[in-house]
Write a protein that holds these residues in place. Sequence first.
Motif, mmCIF file in Angstrom:
data_model
loop_
_atom_site.group_PDB
_atom_site.id
_atom_site.type_symbol
_atom_site.label_atom_id
_atom_site.label_comp_id
_atom_site.label_asym_id
_atom_site.label_seq_id
_atom_site.Cartn_x
_atom_site.Cartn_y
_atom_site.Cartn_z
ATOM 1 N N LEU A 70 -5.416 7.476 -5.031
ATOM 2 C CA LEU A 70 -4.616 7.444 -5.983
ATOM 3 C C LEU A 70 -5.163 8.498 -6.982
ATOM 4 N N SER A 71 -4.086 9.008 -7.731
ATOM 5 C CA SER A 71 -4.354 10.102 -8.761
ATOM 6 C C SER A 71 -4.375 9.250 -10.230
ATOM 7 N N GLY A 72 -3.672 8.055 -10.063
ATOM 8 C CA GLY A 72 -3.435 7.509 -11.490
ATOM 9 C C GLY A 72 -2.176 7.948 -11.922
ATOM 10 N N ALA A 73 -1.147 8.646 -11.506
ATOM 11 C CA ALA A 73 -0.192 9.492 -12.139
ATOM 12 C C ALA A 73 1.006 8.194 -12.227
ATOM 13 N N GLY A 74 0.742 7.260 -11.418
ATOM 14 C CA GLY A 74 1.766 5.996 -11.573
ATOM 15 C C GLY A 74 1.257 4.813 -12.221
ATOM 16 N N ALA A 75 0.249 4.828 -12.862
ATOM 17 C CA ALA A 75 -0.158 3.795 -13.459
ATOM 18 C C ALA A 75 0.365 3.125 -14.571
ATOM 19 N N ARG A 76 1.217 3.876 -15.236
ATOM 20 C CA ARG A 76 2.034 3.602 -16.233
ATOM 21 C C ARG A 76 3.443 2.862 -15.968
ATOM 22 N N LEU A 77 3.708 3.193 -14.961
ATOM 23 C CA LEU A 77 5.002 2.572 -14.494
ATOM 24 C C LEU A 77 5.236 1.273 -14.776
ATOM 25 N N PRO A 78 6.565 0.676 -15.254
ATOM 26 C CA PRO A 78 6.814 -0.563 -15.014
ATOM 27 C C PRO A 78 6.469 -1.318 -13.576
ATOM 28 N N LYS A 79 5.959 -2.424 -13.695
ATOM 29 C CA LYS A 79 5.791 -3.196 -12.371
ATOM 30 C C LYS A 79 6.055 -4.516 -12.513
ATOM 31 N N ALA A 80 6.297 -5.196 -11.486
ATOM 32 C CA ALA A 80 6.487 -6.642 -11.372
ATOM 33 C C ALA A 80 5.996 -7.168 -9.790
ATOM 34 N N LEU A 81 5.308 -8.405 -10.177
ATOM 35 C CA LEU A 81 4.866 -9.088 -9.039
ATOM 36 C C LEU A 81 6.224 -10.078 -8.853
ATOM 37 N N ALA A 120 0.643 -1.268 0.003
ATOM 38 C CA ALA A 120 -0.059 -0.099 -0.054
ATOM 39 C C ALA A 120 0.850 1.039 -0.168
ATOM 40 N N PRO A 121 1.828 1.373 1.006
ATOM 41 C CA PRO A 121 2.771 2.855 0.858
ATOM 42 C C PRO A 121 3.309 2.813 -0.444
ATOM 43 N N VAL A 122 3.731 1.678 -0.670
ATOM 44 C CA VAL A 122 4.739 1.594 -2.371
ATOM 45 C C VAL A 122 3.894 2.379 -3.282
ATOM 46 N N THR A 123 2.773 1.646 -3.447
ATOM 47 C CA THR A 123 1.931 2.135 -4.325
ATOM 48 C C THR A 123 1.368 3.657 -4.226
ATOM 49 N N GLY A 124 1.211 3.981 -2.908
ATOM 50 C CA GLY A 124 1.100 5.636 -2.850
ATOM 51 C C GLY A 124 2.126 6.270 -3.245
ATOM 52 N N ALA A 125 3.233 5.961 -2.883
ATOM 53 C CA ALA A 125 4.883 6.664 -3.221
ATOM 54 C C ALA A 125 4.909 6.653 -4.629
ATOM 55 N N ALA A 126 4.509 5.690 -5.535
ATOM 56 C CA ALA A 126 4.778 5.389 -6.892
ATOM 57 C C ALA A 126 3.571 6.588 -7.583
ATOM 58 N N ASP A 127 2.586 6.542 -7.029
ATOM 59 C CA ASP A 127 1.475 7.696 -7.436
ATOM 60 C C ASP A 127 1.824 9.031 -7.275
ATOM 61 N N ARG A 128 2.452 9.265 -6.247
ATOM 62 C CA ARG A 128 3.018 10.725 -5.872
ATOM 63 C C ARG A 128 4.156 11.287 -6.448
ATOM 64 N N VAL A 129 5.159 10.391 -6.962
ATOM 65 C CA VAL A 129 6.370 10.815 -7.484
ATOM 66 C C VAL A 129 6.842 9.934 -8.614
ATOM 67 N N PRO A 130 5.844 9.741 -9.517
ATOM 68 C CA PRO A 130 6.193 8.532 -10.496
ATOM 69 C C PRO A 130 7.459 9.108 -11.329
ATOM 70 N N GLU A 131 7.854 10.100 -11.371
ATOM 71 C CA GLU A 131 9.095 10.685 -12.060
ATOM 72 C C GLU A 131 10.493 10.131 -11.508
ATOM 73 N N ARG A 132 10.510 9.834 -10.267
ATOM 74 C CA ARG A 132 11.386 9.235 -9.545
ATOM 75 C C ARG A 132 11.715 7.648 -9.596
ATOM 76 N N ILE A 133 10.733 7.135 -10.307
ATOM 77 C CA ILE A 133 10.839 5.815 -10.113
ATOM 78 C C ILE A 133 10.943 5.147 -11.536
ATOM 79 N N ARG A 134 11.998 4.067 -11.562
ATOM 80 C CA ARG A 134 11.976 3.419 -12.802
ATOM 81 C C ARG A 134 10.918 2.098 -12.846
ATOM 82 N N ARG A 135 10.970 1.323 -11.706
ATOM 83 C CA ARG A 135 9.923 0.285 -11.600
ATOM 84 C C ARG A 135 9.515 0.109 -10.093
ATOM 85 N N VAL A 136 8.250 -0.426 -10.069
ATOM 86 C CA VAL A 136 7.769 -0.777 -8.694
ATOM 87 C C VAL A 136 7.834 -2.484 -8.691
#
Length: 244
Positions: A177-188, A81-97
């Motif tokens: 969530l705003s949806g800003a991080g929706a297109r970031l590459p993600k992995a499970l 949950a916090p990781v998802t929230g952080a990716a939504d807030r600052v997607p420009e700093r993240i390569r992959r979740v």
Amino acid sequence: MSTFVLVPGYWLGGWAWDEVARALRADGHAVHAVTLTGLAERAAEGGPQVDLERHVADLTGLLADADLREVVLVGHSGAGAPVTGAADRVPERIRRVVYLDSGPVPDGLAPIEQNPPELRAVIEAAVRDGWRYPMPSWPELAERGASLAGLEPEVLAAVAARATDHPFGALRQPLRLSGAGARLPKALVTCSFPLDRVRALIGAGHPWFAGMADPAWQLVELPTGHWPMFSRPADTARVLADLA
């Protein structure tokens, strides 16, 4: 080389990543193992005021204060949950979740809602002082479906001895969530349940898994228990490095 921010699940501090972080650093990666507010060495900061947004702010604050970019943001278990929230807030700093035996929380839902109503009631009844959610016993966690595979008795004892009551507000507050991080590459990285089961849930449109049908997602299997940083730390580091 990559920059990793490693976020542990419930009741754990950054110490949970010690062996994984050591292996990643030995290969030249930069690693930040996070302790969220109210846990481990930050236990004195806990209280009823600590909620999910506070834990999201812990992560976004770290990324900003250290000016981290191209980050591989890893969340284990309840840290989804916090990781998802952080990716939504600052997607420009993240390569992959990367979700390690974890997963994202959908917009508008609280982490506790991942559980059936009867288990939610058990969790709520265990909360002390209105905000302290203590770690259940290992047998209780196993009964809830958290696999202990690969964990020797001495490891179980050591982890339980260092566990901290988790601020219950972090489970109870809905994630926005705003949806800003929706297109970031993600992995499970699935550890304690088979990848075939995950694919079946995706195909069935399960609300917590349906989004993983998106091409932005990569699915990887690392068979072990629910705490791979303790049961297979070297392999966990290898999988994370490969995903980066």
